[in-house]
Design an enzyme around this catalytic site. Sequence first.
Site, mmCIF file in Angstrom:
data_model
loop_
_atom_site.group_PDB
_atom_site.id
_atom_site.type_symbol
_atom_site.label_atom_id
_atom_site.label_comp_id
_atom_site.label_asym_id
_atom_site.label_seq_id
_atom_site.Cartn_x
_atom_site.Cartn_y
_atom_site.Cartn_z
ATOM 1 N N GLY A 100 0.799 -1.211 0.000
ATOM 2 C CA GLY A 100 0.000 0.000 0.000
ATOM 3 C C GLY A 100 0.840 1.272 0.000
ATOM 4 N N HIS A 101 0.158 2.400 -0.098
ATOM 5 C CA HIS A 101 0.867 3.681 -0.181
ATOM 6 C C HIS A 101 1.531 4.031 1.146
ATOM 7 C CE1 HIS A 101 -3.068 6.124 0.753
ATOM 8 N NE2 HIS A 101 -2.982 5.054 1.473
ATOM 9 N N ASN A 102 2.703 4.675 1.030
ATOM 10 C CA ASN A 102 3.472 5.126 2.188
ATOM 11 C C ASN A 102 3.984 3.995 3.061
ATOM 12 O OD1 ASN A 102 1.392 7.522 1.546
ATOM 13 N ND2 ASN A 102 3.281 8.351 2.418
#
Lengths: 350, 350, 350
Positions: free
Chosen positions: B244-246
Amino acid sequence: MEVSFTAAEIAAIVQAKGTRGATTDVVRRVSALAESGPGDLAFLGNQKYKADVAGARASVILLPADFPGEPAPGQLFLLVDNPSVALARVCARIERDLWPRPAPGIHPSASVASDARVAPSATIGPLCVIESGAVIHERVHLQAQVFVGRNAVIGEDSWLMPGAIIATECHLGRRVQLQPGVVIGSDGFGYEFGGGRHVKVPQVGTVVIGDDVEIGANSTVDRARFSRTSIGEGTKIDNLVQVGHNVSIGRHCLLCAQVGISGSTKLGDYVVLGGQAGVAGHITIGNGVKAGGRAGLNADLAAGSVVNGNPAIPMMLERRITILTQRLPELFKRVGALEEQLAGAEKSSS
Amino acid sequence: MEVSFTAAEIAAIVQAKGTRGATTDVVRRVSALAESGPGDLAFLGNQKYKADVAGARASVILLPADFPGEPAPGQLFLLVDNPSVALARVCARIERDLWPRPAPGIHPSASVASDARVAPSATIGPLCVIESGAVIHERVHLQAQVFVGRNAVIGEDSWLMPGAIIATECHLGRRVQLQPGVVIGSDGFGYEFGGGRHVKVPQVGTVVIGDDVEIGANSTVDRARFSRTSIGEGTKIDNLVQVGHNVSIGRHCLLCAQVGISGSTKLGDYVVLGGQAGVAGHITIGNGVKAGGRAGLNADLAAGSVVNGNPAIPMMLERRITILTQRLPELFKRVGALEEQLAGAEKSSS
Amino acid sequence: MEVSFTAAEIAAIVQAKGTRGATTDVVRRVSALAESGPGDLAFLGNQKYKADVAGARASVILLPADFPGEPAPGQLFLLVDNPSVALARVCARIERDLWPRPAPGIHPSASVASDARVAPSATIGPLCVIESGAVIHERVHLQAQVFVGRNAVIGEDSWLMPGAIIATECHLGRRVQLQPGVVIGSDGFGYEFGGGRHVKVPQVGTVVIGDDVEIGANSTVDRARFSRTSIGEGTKIDNLVQVGHNVSIGRHCLLCAQVGISGSTKLGDYVVLGGQAGVAGHITIGNGVKAGGRAGLNADLAAGSVVNGNPAIPMMLERRITILTQRLPELFKRVGALEEQLAGAEKSSS
């Protein structure tokens, strides 16, 4: 997908055993019982929907021969042995129009190595890549943007949809269907740990896929570390399924969406795995084993086992345990009550 | 993948510590012990298969130095420190033939922006797309149908297999290997709810991937909402994994197939996650944490934790609880019996 | 992604309700509080990170109006109703530079059927394939290597990223965003068993996707057996999600990564499914249902239900049962103790 059949044409296609009622409507659509209207063909494929027949507005309904009800005015019931099979016959007719047989030949935008062998009756669509030594047999259809790697072989009448990728040296049988984005022959996930890092174990085996296998969109099948990862004749695999390296899958299995099979595991014939099920590595799953959705198979299973849960256990036991687990709050209360009673009893008896 | 090695050549490649027996066969295949025949090279990589050695028909077998058995007539045992590592050496030799180093240059069918920078020693295969401002460093190999977005950077000696997609501004380190269909830099999944709808939160960060990272077929790594999603040096990721993002993944981790890591979670170094494991968002997983297949990690974990189950708990405890859970039918019976006994006791005492 | 804003420009973009402190720094990056430094813009989007504000070195920090703390020297606090929304406004500004609107037109390397209709304001990127009868509406952007099948329709202002695949006859609404590798319209997984093999049930339906839907990288949506698989307006789907044939998903739902929805299931509006959740086939999930990550939904759920676990049960009950399950070792001990006590009591009383 507008179609056009008379009631008589439908009756002929499905080989109706009998009829009730009649309609003069032309059938233009296939639809679900509950959503159907005039001009629609509907069917009772699942007893779950039996109650929907009464309210169905479809002009023609495919029903089992023993169905009790009567059609509405201007509605035709066609009685058949198996409404699902009957519908499949109608859909097969529609299918021909949807996916007409493409003309043979190589699209000018495709990139085909000079020493690749492409049969004259094969269709190589736009922007496909065929590497050196690959063999494309008769009547194969590479729809578009398909990749076929060095020395790979695609068997007669196979259909590879857009974006399918077949890596070096992999072999597909006859009448294989790959949905879009399938990857065959990616490297297996194998490393040896040394010097504080994971050192790649070369994955120099291949993938061998039997006749009449179908694989769903964006599923992945890893090449073997050595020798082969194999998928047996007639096995059907859904979308986003992972098949690890050196896995051997038998004939006529069904693997539902998002299933994962870890490396070196063997599945027998006629195995059925529900969606999101996972199978551990280096185990053997016998012929005809059935596992529920999300089951976690972490040990060998004898032929015919029916399992569920994680870790997977016999389905009947798993159901019972699931129910008892949900009664844990009650059980803790009952044990607490017993403890109090006994404490009281001891006090009174002293 | 036909190969051809004399027994002496194999012995030299694996640096055999000792030998038993002898063979004049030429080795043409690597195969599993149980399936091996004359002309095959087999090995004992997993004690699970020790029993297979006796029946193995392979001409040459790689075995640990302390293996007790004796070879069959015309069969050669090569004794080594680690048969798996020894086999890897042989496979590395085979690998060279399977994937010969491609000639440098840009295939005429590739679409390369005029202001992209492609090193002279790089190989850009057929039907690749390289957008404006992208940088392709020395000896990079984009095999075919690869996409490299605006201002993306691909480090030295990286190998991107067919259909790999690197979105705008993402950075790959050196010797990165991406299997077919990998997506790097898709938008993170971020929305704010307002006015009855989900309003997209722009995902304007990037993805930064360290040296020697490998990512499996059709896996996806989302770009950061801002700043970066990062994968540390030497980490290996299997097929169909979601990052996922980050997310920040440390160095030398192993993520098995179909693992999912939710947004903003941090993994330390040397973390190992079994197949289909899931990690919640906004948590921290310490160095060296090991989680079993299908584990659900929903809270921070201290370095070195070994967990299993969903929610994940220490593996020893999880095993015990799994066993006790399967004994619930018995426990309910025992509590029922106690209740009857006590009821009886009370009656008699009254 | 270097940017450049003055503190005043940021204040204007976020429509700050108030300020504390001041800075002369130019904002060049967005970063997380804990990692921020001079020249950075940071924000408090999640109370979890409140403690990070004190140590944050960012030049500008977006905070809720009621935030108690004071800025460091040379640091500016911008007070806003919702820091996440405020940051989104800044990111939307950055986004424009990251993905500038492409020039209309058809790239010469694209393969577009002579009878496909492409609006003049649409952008067809390199190596895209558009088959016969397909319709590409105004301002659509097919970035690169996208496939649009026969008679498929792409609505106004939709953006299909590299490698997205839209099969025959599928319809996309307006402003639809497909991340890389998405597959729309793969065959549903439907077979009838007969004669010892699985006979394919033709999948002649389509997929209809509403306005403002977004679908994540490598997710797959199967075409209907007949009629349609549908995804309602405003629904957002994450990466590697599987949507089976004849599924109907309502409006404004959120499906997190690796979710799987089995065939013919209906989801209402505003349904939220956590990562890796699975939904069985032929069931109905009511409006506003929320399911936790890895939940297994295997029966109808009433509107508004909040569930977790596998099989999914009300979340509060599931939490309690999870805790009690982990106390099973204690419970077995307590029951054992009761049994001994009673055995002793009986002995002494006899």
